[in-house]
Design a protein around this motif. Structure first.
Motif, PDB file in Angstrom:
ATOM      1  N   ALA A 175       2.218   0.280  -2.544  1.00 30.87           N
ATOM      2  CA  ALA A 175       0.854   0.760  -2.310  1.00 30.87           C
ATOM      3  C   ALA A 175       0.837   2.282  -2.160  1.00 30.87           C
ATOM      4  O   ALA A 175      -0.035   2.960  -2.715  1.00 30.87           O
ATOM      5  CB  ALA A 175       0.258   0.095  -1.068  1.00 30.87           C
ATOM      6  N   ARG A 220       1.318   3.879  -5.599  1.00 33.93           N
ATOM      7  CA  ARG A 220       0.083   3.795  -6.380  1.00 33.93           C
ATOM      8  C   ARG A 220      -0.951   4.817  -5.903  1.00 33.93           C
ATOM      9  O   ARG A 220      -1.598   5.491  -6.714  1.00 33.93           O
ATOM     10  CB  ARG A 220      -0.518   2.379  -6.305  1.00 33.93           C
ATOM     11  CG  ARG A 220       0.082   1.406  -7.299  1.00 33.93           C
ATOM     12  CD  ARG A 220      -0.738   0.129  -7.395  1.00 33.93           C
ATOM     13  NE  ARG A 220      -1.032  -0.496  -6.112  1.00 33.93           N
ATOM     14  CZ  ARG A 220      -0.229  -1.336  -5.469  1.00 33.93           C
ATOM     15  NH1 ARG A 220       0.933  -1.664  -5.984  1.00 33.93           N
ATOM     16  NH2 ARG A 220      -0.580  -1.853  -4.306  1.00 33.93           N
ATOM     17  N   TRP A 258      -2.929  -1.941   6.742  1.00 38.97           N
ATOM     18  CA  TRP A 258      -3.657  -1.810   5.488  1.00 38.97           C
ATOM     19  C   TRP A 258      -2.689  -1.788   4.304  1.00 38.97           C
ATOM     20  O   TRP A 258      -2.897  -2.469   3.296  1.00 38.97           O
ATOM     21  CB  TRP A 258      -4.502  -0.533   5.510  1.00 38.97           C
ATOM     22  CG  TRP A 258      -5.384  -0.385   4.305  1.00 38.97           C
ATOM     23  CD1 TRP A 258      -6.630  -0.896   4.139  1.00 38.97           C
ATOM     24  CD2 TRP A 258      -5.078   0.318   3.107  1.00 38.97           C
ATOM     25  NE1 TRP A 258      -7.112  -0.556   2.907  1.00 38.97           N
ATOM     26  CE2 TRP A 258      -6.171   0.194   2.246  1.00 38.97           C
ATOM     27  CE3 TRP A 258      -3.967   1.045   2.664  1.00 38.97           C
ATOM     28  CZ2 TRP A 258      -6.212   0.762   0.976  1.00 38.97           C
ATOM     29  CZ3 TRP A 258      -3.998   1.605   1.405  1.00 38.97           C
ATOM     30  CH2 TRP A 258      -5.113   1.468   0.578  1.00 38.97           C
ATOM     31  N   LEU A 259      -1.615  -0.985   4.422  1.00 34.28           N
ATOM     32  CA  LEU A 259      -0.643  -0.881   3.327  1.00 34.28           C
ATOM     33  C   LEU A 259       0.042  -2.218   3.055  1.00 34.28           C
ATOM     34  O   LEU A 259       0.234  -2.607   1.905  1.00 34.28           O
ATOM     35  CB  LEU A 259       0.410   0.186   3.648  1.00 34.28           C
ATOM     36  CG  LEU A 259      -0.026   1.627   3.496  1.00 34.28           C
ATOM     37  CD1 LEU A 259       1.030   2.554   4.077  1.00 34.28           C
ATOM     38  CD2 LEU A 259      -0.289   1.953   2.038  1.00 34.28           C
ATOM     39  N   SER A 271      -1.033  -5.116   3.452  1.00 34.77           N
ATOM     40  CA  SER A 271      -1.925  -6.146   2.916  1.00 34.77           C
ATOM     41  C   SER A 271      -2.034  -6.067   1.392  1.00 34.77           C
ATOM     42  O   SER A 271      -2.629  -6.942   0.771  1.00 34.77           O
ATOM     43  CB  SER A 271      -3.316  -6.020   3.542  1.00 34.77           C
ATOM     44  OG  SER A 271      -3.981  -4.872   3.040  1.00 34.77           O
ATOM     45  N   HIS A 272      -1.481  -5.048   0.780  1.00 34.06           N
ATOM     46  CA  HIS A 272      -1.563  -4.867  -0.671  1.00 34.06           C
ATOM     47  C   HIS A 272      -0.391  -5.546  -1.381  1.00 34.06           C
ATOM     48  O   HIS A 272       0.696  -5.696  -0.805  1.00 34.06           O
ATOM     49  CB  HIS A 272      -1.599  -3.372  -1.011  1.00 34.06           C
ATOM     50  CG  HIS A 272      -2.931  -2.771  -0.738  1.00 34.06           C
ATOM     51  ND1 HIS A 272      -3.354  -2.471   0.532  1.00 34.06           N
ATOM     52  CD2 HIS A 272      -3.946  -2.461  -1.564  1.00 34.06           C
ATOM     53  CE1 HIS A 272      -4.566  -1.980   0.484  1.00 34.06           C
ATOM     54  NE2 HIS A 272      -4.959  -1.962  -0.791  1.00 34.06           N
ATOM     55  N   PRO A 273      -0.610  -5.933  -2.630  1.00 37.74           N
ATOM     56  CA  PRO A 273       0.463  -6.581  -3.392  1.00 37.74           C
ATOM     57  C   PRO A 273       1.699  -5.691  -3.462  1.00 37.74           C
ATOM     58  O   PRO A 273       1.596  -4.469  -3.552  1.00 37.74           O
ATOM     59  CB  PRO A 273      -0.133  -6.755  -4.787  1.00 37.74           C
ATOM     60  CG  PRO A 273      -1.598  -6.618  -4.615  1.00 37.74           C
ATOM     61  CD  PRO A 273      -1.825  -5.776  -3.398  1.00 37.74           C
TER      62      PRO A 273
END
Length: 189
Positions: free
Chosen positions: A106, A109, A95-96, A98-100
């Motif tokens: 991630a 943020r 999941w992490l 997959s983030h920009p």
């Protein structure tokens, strides 16, 4: 907005000084010359006791004891980014990642969003642990200490203040100072 961390010196039940590191170290060096009685120094941000090596000049002691700058290595040390290990399940890593900008960005943020979402709750959380640590060392044998700790975690400021009201003045005043952010929500209502 972060303020300069403070440290507090106790001689028995007497609070001698609360100040930033340089001032506390100067006071400790003077006290070291004039008393052999045991002193306790608390980091007010963490509530932990701390021992200082007071040998040498004040500048030498400060150079040894001041927080070290971030060491070179993984991360971006010039920006204050230090690499540490985090253990997550594979689905969390997926999941992490997959983030920009990747997993690290991630996580940063998410943490920043959580801190900003409820700043009063964050201040409360950041006050409870140091208060409890101080309470355990300095008030652990005082009447109502366990109940005061329970009231602290329950967010019951009235009960907490009532339980510590008969404690030695300097301990009571310092525990109330440390715990104040834990009860901000209660005072606002």
């Amino acid at each position: 907005m972060d303020t300069e961390p403070t440290y507090t010196i106790f001689l028995g039940q007497q609070r001698l000084r609360t100040a930033p590191l340089r001032e506390v170290l100067a006071a400790l060096k003077e006290l070291h010359r004039t008393t052999r009685d045991p002193l306790l120094v608390f980091n007010d941000h963490t509530g932990r006791t701390i021992d200082f090596d007071l040998s040498g000049t004040l500048d030498e002691v400060l150079a040894r004891e001041a927080p070290a700058p971030a060491r070179p290595g993984p991360g971006r040390p010039k920006l204050g980014v230090v690499s540490r290990e985090v253990s997550l399940l594979p689905r969390h890593w997926d999941w992490l990642e997959s983030h920009p900008n990747g997993a690290s960005a991630a996580l940063r943020r998410l943490i920043d969003e959580a801190r900003k979402a409820d700043p009063a709750a964050e201040r409360r959380r950041m006050a409870i642990l140091p208060t409890d640590r101080f309470l355990t060392v300095m008030g652990g044998d005082l009447p109502g200490a366990e109940e005061a700790s329970r009231a602290l975690y329950a967010g019951d400021g009235a009960a907490f203040r009532s339980l510590v009201q008969d404690w030695p003045e300097d301990i009571r005043l310092h525990v109330l100072h440390l715990s104040a952010p834990a009860f901000e929500l209660e005072a606002a209502t």
